[in-house]
Design an enzyme around this catalytic site. Structure first.
Site, short mmCIF file in Angstrom:
data_model
loop_
_atom_site.label_atom_id
_atom_site.label_comp_id
_atom_site.label_asym_id
_atom_site.label_seq_id
_atom_site.Cartn_x
_atom_site.Cartn_y
_atom_site.Cartn_z
N THR A 273 -11.06 -13.24 20.59
CA THR A 273 -10.80 -12.78 21.95
C THR A 273 -9.40 -12.21 21.93
OG1 THR A 273 -12.11 -14.61 22.86
CG2 THR A 273 -10.46 -13.68 24.32
N ARG B 82 -25.09 -15.80 27.95
CA ARG B 82 -24.02 -16.81 27.81
C ARG B 82 -22.69 -16.19 28.28
NH1 ARG B 82 -18.85 -16.96 24.84
NH2 ARG B 82 -18.39 -19.14 24.40
N ASP C 204 -15.33 -18.51 28.34
CA ASP C 204 -14.19 -18.85 29.20
C ASP C 204 -13.44 -17.61 29.69
OD1 ASP C 204 -13.46 -18.37 26.52
OD2 ASP C 204 -11.59 -19.48 26.72
N THR D 165 -7.77 -18.24 23.57
CA THR D 165 -8.80 -17.72 22.67
C THR D 165 -9.41 -18.94 21.99
OG1 THR D 165 -7.21 -17.46 20.85
CG2 THR D 165 -7.57 -15.55 22.24
N GLY D 166 -10.58 -18.74 21.38
CA GLY D 166 -11.24 -19.86 20.71
C GLY D 166 -12.48 -20.28 21.46
N GLY E 55 -14.85 -21.11 23.90
CA GLY E 55 -14.81 -21.02 25.36
C GLY E 55 -15.39 -22.23 26.06
N1 GLY Z 1 -13.04 -17.46 23.97
C1 GLY Z 1 -14.10 -16.57 23.83
C2 GLY Z 1 -15.40 -17.15 24.13
O1 GLY Z 1 -15.65 -18.31 23.82
O2 GLY Z 1 -16.22 -16.46 24.67
#
Ligand code: GLY
Length: 350
Positions: free
Chosen positions: A203, A231, A234, A254-255, A257
């Site tokens: 992200t 889906r 976050d 980031t990471g 979500g």
């Molecule tokens: N942080 C990006 C996601 O999980 O969609």
């Protein structure tokens, strides 16, 4: 004239009933905040600063230069992330992002504008390479905060955004390889620990503050690779993917979500900063909350989460920090010393 909180709330309710929506001055909003709020001193002068995930290393320079030229911090940050959204080789964002399980690229983005206390967001949007700009258009041109799916795509096209195929040949091939190794025993909750091809929750988050202390924040992503269609991660969730309060600062993530959504992490980081923690401490304290909220199936045999999550934050007065769940992370910063990658603090040693 002194106005008690109760008087103020009663008067506001009466005015609202009469159809009048007052604009609240900053100092009154600060006074109405919880008792723990606002120990952060603000003397009316800050310093321009941009902080982002490491893939924003070129974008932070763009955003910083634009702010110095007088551009609004949110517009500047969005210009910074546009570079990555339009880069077909970054498979975690925009054009070239890894698709969902059906091979369709679905993108999420959100933004907040501190000075006007506005937010915009799109989720599961298809065929538009710059969802960050569509999120801003939702903020600027609608009475809403969030548009999803077909409605978001339709809105973007109506606003003049160009529709295009976002699935690059590289991402298509990666998706085909992922698909070819599925078998009848695979289930959605089987995780991809053994997968030999790229899997990403990558992200880009970018936060910018100018010398007047005005703040903007934006996060944009193609989300979790091979996700179930529809889906939403976050990134488009205000308070999770990013959050900005012009009295305090901004934060983003980031990471994974799903781990972030459950803790409203960006909101929590800003609230910790409001209570007086520095940006790095606020990110670390929020990571502790993430671990405490992790379900058993996502814990490894050593009792540590099987995923990573990264946070980035800045304050109105120009301090910044970044922290990752596991050691080894970096984040991008641009200020008067130039654009650079900084080591992130971490909660757990890898
Ligand atoms: N942080 C990006 C996601 O999980 O969609």
């Amino acid at each position: 004239m002194s106005v008690s909180r109760r008087d103020f709330l009663e008067r506001t309710a009466a005015l609202a009933a009469a159809g009048f929506v007052p604009r609240l001055p900053d100092d009154l909003l600060g006074a109405a905040a919880p008792a723990t709020a606002a120990p952060m001193a603000w003397h009316g002068r800050g310093r321009p600063l941009v902080v982002s995930s490491s893939n924003g290393i070129k974008g932070v320079r763009v955003a910083y230069d634009r702010m110095l030229a007088g551009e609004d911090p949110l517009d500047a940050a969005i210009a910074g992330v546009n570079l990555v959204e339009l880069d077909p080789t970054d498979q975690s964002v925009g054009l070239g992002g890894l698709p969902n399980e059906e091979g369709v690229v679905q993108l999420d983005a959100s933004c907040m504008h501190g000075p006007t206390r506005r937010a915009g967001s799109v989720a599961a949007i298809e065929g538009i390479a710059t969802p960050s700009l569509v999120a801003k258009a939702v903020m600027d041109y609608t009475d809403h905060v969030m548009l999803v799916g077909a409605g978001a795509t339709k809105f973007a096209k109506a606003m003049g955004f160009k529709e295009q195929n976002l699935l690059t040949e590289q991402s298509r091939q990666d998706w085909m390889r992922w698909k070819s190794r599925l078998n009848a025993n695979d289930a959605w909750l089987d995780h991809d620990d053994d997968i030999k091809i790229k899997f990403t929750t990558g992200t880009i988050n970018m936060n910018a503050v100018n010398g007047a202390g005005d703040i903007g924040s934006v996060t944009t992503t193609s989300g979790m690779a091979w996700k179930v269609p529809g889906r939403i991660g976050d990134s488009p969730v205000i308070g999770a993917g990013q959050y900005c309060d012009n009295l305090v600062g901004a934060a983003g993530s980031t990471g994974r979500g799903e781990a972030n959504i459950k803790t409203c992490a960006s909101f929590l980081i800003v609230e910790f900063m409001r209570q007086g923690l520095g940006p790095q401490e606020a990110c670390l304290k929020t990571l502790e909350r993430v671990v405490a909220m992790t379900e058993t199936r996502l814990m490894g045999p050593n009792g540590r989460p099987k995923f990573d999550l990264e946070f980035y934050a800045l304050t109105k007065d120009g301090r910044f920090g970044g922290a990752t769940l596991y050691s080894g992370g970096k984040f991008a910063v641009c200020d008067e010393k130039g654009a650079r990658l900084e080591e992130a603090a971490y909660l757990l040693k890898r």
